[in-house]
Design an enzyme around this catalytic site. Structure first.
Site, PDB file in Angstrom:
ATOM      1  CE1 TYR A   1      48.768 -57.844  -1.763  1.00 28.30           C
ATOM      2  CE2 TYR A   1      49.822 -59.938  -1.246  1.00 28.30           C
ATOM      3  CZ  TYR A   1      49.798 -58.755  -1.959  1.00 28.30           C
ATOM      4  OH  TYR A   1      50.790 -58.479  -2.866  1.00 28.30           O
TER       5      TYR A   1
ATOM      6  CB  SER B   1      50.848 -61.257  -5.451  1.00 24.81           C
ATOM      7  OG  SER B   1      51.391 -61.933  -4.335  1.00 24.81           O
TER       8      SER B   1
END
Ligand code: 8X3
Length: 258
Positions: free
Chosen positions: A156, A143
């Site tokens: 995250y 990501s």
């Protein structure tokens, strides 16, 4: 002389988290490119339906229920294969967007387990089979959160940095062996479940993530990029590819229409 692209015919591509979003789109596209795709996820009904859809479209697909954090189950799964061509480590996701001061340690643990340990489990169990294929490819779907932080992203971002480091370290450690390590790092992708899961089913909060953004990326946009990267000639390793929608200049700079 340049090497040819890895042959896709009869080669196996395993996709984790294939029950929805980027995983499902990647499975469809790799199957269309000629791979025999093996769909894995916890939700059996979903992957079975997708395998049927892909098979009905004239391609090869099977489903195998798997929790990537369950090492014994992953090891058992790996025994089904002699060699595999491609492993797509896609399973993962975000939980919560609380600041460090109040974030839930249980969420942090779960995110580390799925995004990092899950990738480690599959990669360790299947690396010998990728090597045995003589021309393997490991993909880590990380990501943009693996490359920069943002407020409320803590747990995250930490987990995706872990996934990024896993890919980078593995590439160093196995250089000289016939396996590529590719990291694809998507930014804002609008899928059915990513934001909804992050906000525990709160549809209003999930919708706000994409509010006013002209065209977030789609799961298909990412799947096309993955498929492109794995079908490059064997000597070409796309180390790291960051993709974002045009409206997103950085993790924190997003253009929103009023
Ligand atoms: C998803 C990108 O911005 O939600 O991996 O962290 S972001």
């Amino acid at each position: 002389m340049p090497t040819a692209a890895p042959s896709t015919t009869s080669r196996i591509a395993i996709v984790t988290g294939a029950s929805s979003g980027i995983g499902a789109a990647t499975a469809r596209q790799l199957a269309a490119a000629g791979y025999r795709v093996v769909l894995t996820a916890r939700r059996k009904d979903r992957i079975e339906a997708l395998a049927e859809e892909i098979t009905n479209a004239g391609h090869a697909a099977t489903a195998y229920q798997l929790d990537v954090t369950d090492r014994a189950a992953v090891d058992e799964f790996a025994t089904a294969f002699k060699t595999i061509g491609v492993l797509i480590n896609n399973a993962g996701g975000a939980l919560g967007a609380d600041p460090i001061a109040t974030g839930d340690p249980a969420d942090w643990r779960t995110m580390y387990e799925t995004n990092v340990i899950g990738t480690l489990n599959l990669t360790q169990a299947l690396l010998p089979k990728l090597v045995a294929s003589g021309d393997g490819t490991v993909v880590v779907i990380s990501s943009t959160a693996g490359h920069g932080t943002y407020e409320g992203g803590g747990g995250y971002v930490a987990a995706k940095h872990g996934a990024h480091v896993l890919a980078e370290t593995l590439r160093l450690e196995i250089v000289g062996q016939p396996v590529r390590v590719i990291e694809i790092a998507p930014g804002m992708v609008r899928t059915d479940e990513f934001a909804l899961t992050r906000f525990n089913g709160d549809e209003e909060r999930a919708a706000k993530v994409y509010q006013g953004v002209a065209e977030p990326l789609t799961a298909d946009d990412v799947a096309e990029t993955v498929t492109w990267a794995v079908t490059r000639p064997s000597h070409v390793n796309v180390d790291l590819l960051v993709l974002r929608p045009r409206a997103q200049a950085s993790n924190t700079k997003v253009h929103r229409e009023q």
